[in-house]
Design an enzyme around this catalytic site. Structure first.
Site, PDB file in Angstrom:
ATOM      1  N   SER A   1     -23.659  17.190  20.807  1.00 26.91           N
ATOM      2  CA  SER A   1     -23.234  16.438  19.621  1.00 26.91           C
ATOM      3  C   SER A   1     -22.051  15.586  20.036  1.00 26.91           C
ATOM      4  CB  SER A   1     -22.816  17.386  18.503  1.00 26.91           C
ATOM      5  OG  SER A   1     -21.650  18.078  18.874  1.00 26.91           O
TER       6      SER A   1
ATOM      7  N   ASP B   1      -0.584   2.775   8.690  1.00 30.77           N
ATOM      8  CA  ASP B   1      -1.184   2.072   9.839  1.00 30.77           C
ATOM      9  C   ASP B   1      -0.316   2.073  11.098  1.00 30.77           C
ATOM     10  OD1 ASP B   1      -3.197   1.482   8.065  1.00 30.77           O
ATOM     11  OD2 ASP B   1      -2.407  -0.491   7.560  1.00 30.77           O
TER      12      ASP B   1
ATOM     13  N   GLY C   1       0.835  -1.213   0.000  1.00 29.23           N
ATOM     14  CA  GLY C   1       0.000   0.000   0.000  1.00 29.23           C
ATOM     15  C   GLY C   1       0.863   1.253   0.000  1.00 29.23           C
TER      16      GLY C   1
ATOM     17  N   ARG D   1      -4.976   8.127   2.853  1.00 30.35           N
ATOM     18  CA  ARG D   1      -3.656   7.716   2.348  1.00 30.35           C
ATOM     19  C   ARG D   1      -3.006   8.773   1.472  1.00 30.35           C
ATOM     20  NH1 ARG D   1      -3.440   1.850  -0.081  1.00 30.35           N
ATOM     21  NH2 ARG D   1      -3.958   0.638   1.752  1.00 30.35           N
TER      22      ARG D   1
ATOM     23  N   ARG E   1      -6.412  -1.072   9.561  1.00 27.53           N
ATOM     24  CA  ARG E   1      -6.528  -2.544   9.529  1.00 27.53           C
ATOM     25  C   ARG E   1      -6.691  -3.102  10.942  1.00 27.53           C
ATOM     26  NH1 ARG E   1      -2.069  -4.272   5.208  1.00 27.53           N
ATOM     27  NH2 ARG E   1      -0.829  -3.054   6.652  1.00 27.53           N
TER      28      ARG E   1
ATOM     29  N   ARG F   1       0.984  -5.033  -5.843  1.00 23.00           N
ATOM     30  CA  ARG F   1       1.101  -6.310  -5.134  1.00 23.00           C
ATOM     31  C   ARG F   1       1.357  -7.346  -6.221  1.00 23.00           C
ATOM     32  NH1 ARG F   1      -0.621  -4.739   0.069  1.00 23.00           N
ATOM     33  NH2 ARG F   1      -2.189  -3.102  -0.030  1.00 23.00           N
TER      34      ARG F   1
ATOM     35  N   ASP G   1       1.743  -0.093  12.070  1.00 21.33           N
ATOM     36  CA  ASP G   1       1.629  -1.398  12.729  1.00 21.33           C
ATOM     37  C   ASP G   1       2.880  -2.263  12.560  1.00 21.33           C
ATOM     38  OD1 ASP G   1       1.328  -1.702  10.022  1.00 21.33           O
ATOM     39  OD2 ASP G   1      -0.377  -3.062  10.128  1.00 21.33           O
TER      40      ASP G   1
ATOM     41  N   GLY H   1       5.483  -2.420   3.601  1.00 20.70           N
ATOM     42  CA  GLY H   1       5.023  -3.002   4.862  1.00 20.70           C
ATOM     43  C   GLY H   1       5.600  -4.391   5.086  1.00 20.70           C
ATOM     44  N   ASP H   2       5.028  -5.114   6.031  1.00 21.77           N
ATOM     45  CA  ASP H   2       5.644  -6.397   6.416  1.00 21.77           C
ATOM     46  C   ASP H   2       5.628  -7.431   5.283  1.00 21.77           C
ATOM     47  OD1 ASP H   2       2.939  -6.666   6.628  1.00 21.77           O
ATOM     48  OD2 ASP H   2       2.939  -7.460   8.665  1.00 21.77           O
TER      49      ASP H   2
ATOM     50  N   ARG I   1      13.706   9.738  -2.622  1.00 22.09           N
ATOM     51  CA  ARG I   1      14.630  10.855  -2.844  1.00 22.09           C
ATOM     52  C   ARG I   1      15.853  10.740  -1.916  1.00 22.09           C
ATOM     53  NH1 ARG I   1      14.943  15.624   0.153  1.00 22.09           N
ATOM     54  NH2 ARG I   1      15.611  17.510  -0.942  1.00 22.09           N
TER      55      ARG I   1
ATOM     56  N   VAL J   1      17.051   8.020  -0.460  1.00 25.54           N
ATOM     57  CA  VAL J   1      17.896   6.872  -0.830  1.00 25.54           C
ATOM     58  C   VAL J   1      18.758   7.246  -2.043  1.00 25.54           C
ATOM     59  CG1 VAL J   1      17.853   4.507  -1.753  1.00 25.54           C
ATOM     60  CG2 VAL J   1      16.327   5.128   0.141  1.00 25.54           C
TER      61      VAL J   1
ATOM     62  N   THR K   1       3.862   2.787   5.764  1.00 24.66           N
ATOM     63  CA  THR K   1       2.434   2.452   5.843  1.00 24.66           C
ATOM     64  C   THR K   1       1.773   3.460   6.771  1.00 24.66           C
ATOM     65  OG1 THR K   1       0.829   0.923   6.840  1.00 24.66           O
ATOM     66  CG2 THR K   1       3.091   0.640   7.526  1.00 24.66           C
TER      67      THR K   1
HETATM   68  P1  ATP Z   1       0.717  -3.056   3.263  1.00 25.69           P
HETATM   69  O1  ATP Z   1       1.133  -2.771   4.667  1.00 25.69           O
HETATM   70  O2  ATP Z   1       0.167  -1.903   2.565  1.00 25.69           O
HETATM   71  O3  ATP Z   1      -0.165  -4.292   3.112  1.00 25.69           O
HETATM   72  P2  ATP Z   1       2.744  -4.837   2.494  1.00 25.69           P
HETATM   73  O4  ATP Z   1       4.161  -4.623   2.125  1.00 25.69           O
HETATM   74  O5  ATP Z   1       2.488  -5.631   3.736  1.00 25.69           O
HETATM   75  O6  ATP Z   1       2.068  -3.424   2.527  1.00 25.69           O
HETATM   76  P3  ATP Z   1       1.763  -7.009   0.813  1.00 25.69           P
HETATM   77  O7  ATP Z   1       0.774  -6.988  -0.304  1.00 25.69           O
HETATM   78  O8  ATP Z   1       1.508  -7.907   1.956  1.00 25.69           O
HETATM   79  O9  ATP Z   1       1.944  -5.480   1.262  1.00 25.69           O
HETATM   80  O10 ATP Z   1       3.193  -7.390   0.195  1.00 25.69           O
HETATM   81  C1  ATP Z   1       3.710  -6.690  -0.919  1.00 25.69           C
HETATM   82  C2  ATP Z   1       4.333  -7.672  -1.887  1.00 25.69           C
HETATM   83  O11 ATP Z   1       5.427  -8.346  -1.257  1.00 25.69           O
HETATM   84  C3  ATP Z   1       3.412  -8.790  -2.353  1.00 25.69           C
HETATM   85  O12 ATP Z   1       2.539  -8.377  -3.386  1.00 25.69           O
HETATM   86  C4  ATP Z   1       4.394  -9.836  -2.813  1.00 25.69           C
HETATM   87  O13 ATP Z   1       4.846  -9.553  -4.113  1.00 25.69           O
HETATM   88  C5  ATP Z   1       5.568  -9.638  -1.837  1.00 25.69           C
HETATM   89  N1  ATP Z   1       5.477 -10.678  -0.797  1.00 25.69           N
HETATM   90  C6  ATP Z   1       4.734 -10.684   0.312  1.00 25.69           C
HETATM   91  N2  ATP Z   1       4.870 -11.830   1.013  1.00 25.69           N
HETATM   92  C7  ATP Z   1       5.738 -12.593   0.296  1.00 25.69           C
HETATM   93  C8  ATP Z   1       6.303 -13.899   0.465  1.00 25.69           C
HETATM   94  N3  ATP Z   1       5.990 -14.663   1.518  1.00 25.69           N
HETATM   95  N4  ATP Z   1       7.160 -14.331  -0.469  1.00 25.69           N
HETATM   96  C9  ATP Z   1       7.484 -13.575  -1.520  1.00 25.69           C
HETATM   97  N5  ATP Z   1       6.990 -12.341  -1.745  1.00 25.69           N
HETATM   98  C10 ATP Z   1       6.127 -11.856  -0.865  1.00 25.69           C
END
Ligand code: ATP
Length: 328
Positions: free
Chosen positions: A220, A132, A15, A261, A176, A76, A134, A106-107, A25, A27, A130
Site C-alpha cells: 500500500s 501555510d 484565514g 485549519r 496554497r 476579508r 509561507d 498573513g501577508d 490572549r 497581547v 497562517t
Molecule cells: P491568508 O494568509 O489566510 O490569506 P492574509 O492576511 O494574507 O491571510 P488577505 O485576504 O490577503 O489575507 O488579507 C486580509 C485583509 O487585509 C484583506 O481582506 C484586506 O482587508 C486587507 N488588505 C490586504 N491587502 C491590502 C492592501 N493592499 N491594502 C489595504 N488592505 C489590504
C-alpha cells in the site's frame, strides 16, 4: 521619539489558524502588564470599519489558550482596500482612543497594516498567523505546527485502511503555493511520495518510484500532494493517471480540506503565540512600528513588515532527499 502607547487594538485577519486565540490572549495580558489598555476588533479590518470592537481585560481571555479558530473572528474586507474604507476605520480607531494596532494574520493583512500606518501614522505590529508557514522572517507561523500534527494524524488513519486493502491513496493537503505542510507531514507520516510546488518531479518519475516501492514489497502507498503542486493535474487527475498506468493498485483520493485549519493548538503553537504576543507589545512599548515578530533559531525576532510581505520563505529542499531515502 514616538508618543507613548496607552491603548492598543488587536485583531485577527485573513484565514484563521490554531493559536490565534492564544496570541490575542498574550497581547492582552502583555498590554495589561505594561499598563496599556486593550481592545479587540471583531472580524478584522471590516470590524474596524463598522466600529465592532470589544474591551479586553485579563479575564476576558480566560479559557481561550486551548481554543482553535479565533474568538475575535476573522474576515476579508474589500472596503479596507479603499481610501474611503480606511478613513472610516481611522475615525473609529481614534473615537475609541486607540493609538496602536497588532494584526494577527498573513501577508495580505500585513499589507493592510502598512498602508494604514503610511496614511495615518498609527504604529502597527504583525504576528504571523497562517497554517501555510509561507511568511518570510519566521521559521514557524502560528498554526503550522498544529496543522502538521492534524495532517499526520489523518494520514496515519488513512494508512490503516490503505494497508488493509492494498490501496494507493492520494492525500491532498493545504498550503496554497507552499509545500511546508506536504513535505513535513509527508515525512512525519512516512509517505512514499510527496508532491510540492517547489519541485516538479514529473508524474512519470512518480509512477516509476511507486513501481519501485511495489517491487520492494510495499503493498500500500500514500502519496501526499500539496494543493499548489505544479504537475498541472488535479489530485483526482493524478489518481486517474496512476490507476491507468498501475492497474494492480486500487487508487483512492482523500482531500483533507478545512479540518486542517481547526482544532486545539499544539503546545508548540501556544508557546509560540505567547512569545510572539509578548514581543509585539514590547516593540510597541519601545516605540517601534512596521515590524513583524517571528521565531528564528528559537529566538524571537523582528522583521520589517515590508520584507515579510515581499520576500519569500524558502523551503528546505534537503528534506526532499530525506523523504526519498526514508521511503525506499
Ligand atoms: P491568508 O494568509 O489566510 O490569506 P492574509 O492576511 O494574507 O491571510 P488577505 O485576504 O490577503 O489575507 O488579507 C486580509 C485583509 O487585509 C484583506 O481582506 C484586506 O482587508 C486587507 N488588505 C490586504 N491587502 C491590502 C492592501 N493592499 N491594502 C489595504 N488592505 C489590504
Amino acid at each position: 521619539m514616538s508618543a507613548k502607547v496607552t491603548k492598543v487594538a488587536v485583531m485577527t485577519s485573513g484565514g484563521d489558524s490554531p493559536g490565534m486565540n492564544a496570541a490575542v490572549r498574550a497581547v492582552v495580558r502583555a498590554s495589561i502588564y505594561n499598563n496599556i489598555e486593550c481592545m479587540g476588533i471583531l472580524r478584522g479590518y471590516q470590524g474596524l470599519i463598522e466600529n465592532d470592537l470589544i474591551p479586553l481585560d485579563s479575564r476576558s481571555v480566560r479559557n481561550t489558550i486551548s481554543r482553535g479558530g479565533t474568538f475575535l473572528q476573522s474576515a476579508r474586507s474589500k472596503e479596507f482596500r479603499t481610501p474611503e474604507g480606511r478613513a472610516k476605520a481611522y475615525e473609529n480607531f481614534k473615537a475609541n482612543g486607540l493609538d496602536a494596532l497588532v494584526v494577527i494574520g498573513g501577508d495580505g493583512s500585513f499589507t493592510g497594516a502598512m498602508v494604514f500606518n503610511e496614511e495615518y501614522g498609527i504604529p502597527v505590529i504583525g504576528i504571523p498567523g497562517t497554517i501555510d508557514n509561507d511568511i518570510y522572517g519566521t521559521q514557524f507561523t502560528l498554526g503550522y505546527d498544529t496543522a502538521l500534527n492534524t495532517v499526520v494524524e489523518a494520514i496515519d488513519k488513512i494508512r490503516d485502511t490503505a494497508s488493509s486493502h492494498n490501496r494507493l491513496f492520494f492525500v491532498e493537503v493545504m498550503g496554497r503555493d507552499a509545500g511546508f505542510i506536504a513535505l513535513n507531514a509527508g515525512i512525519g507520516a512516512g509517505a512514499e511520495e510527496i508532491l510540492i510546488p517547489e519541485e516538479d518531479m514529473g508524474i512519470e518519475r512518480m509512477v516509476e518510484s511507486l513501481n519501485r516501492s511495489k517491487i520492494n514489497g510495499k503493498t500500500s502507498s500514500i502519496v501526499v500532494v500539496a494543493e499548489g503542486e505544479r504537475s498541472g493535474k488535479s489530485v483526482f487527475e493524478l489518481a486517474d493517471y496512476v490507476e491507468e498506468n498501475m492497474p494492480e493498485y486500487d487508487v483512492r483520493v482523500s482531500v483533507l480540506g478545512h479540518m486542517q485549519r481547526g482544532g486545539s493548538p499544539s503546545c508548540f503553537d501556544r508557546v509560540l503565540a505567547g512569545r510572539l504576543g509578548v514581543k509585539a507589545v514590547d516593540l510597541l512599548v519601545e516605540g517601534k512600528s512596521n515590524l513583524m515578530v517571528g521565531i528564528n533559531n528559537n529566538k524571537i525576532t523582528a522583521t520589517e513588515l515590508e520584507k515579510a510581505v515581499k520576500l519569500h520563505h524558502d523551503i528546505n529542499t534537503n528534506l526532499l532527499r530525506v523523504a526519498d531515502i526514508l521511503s525506499t
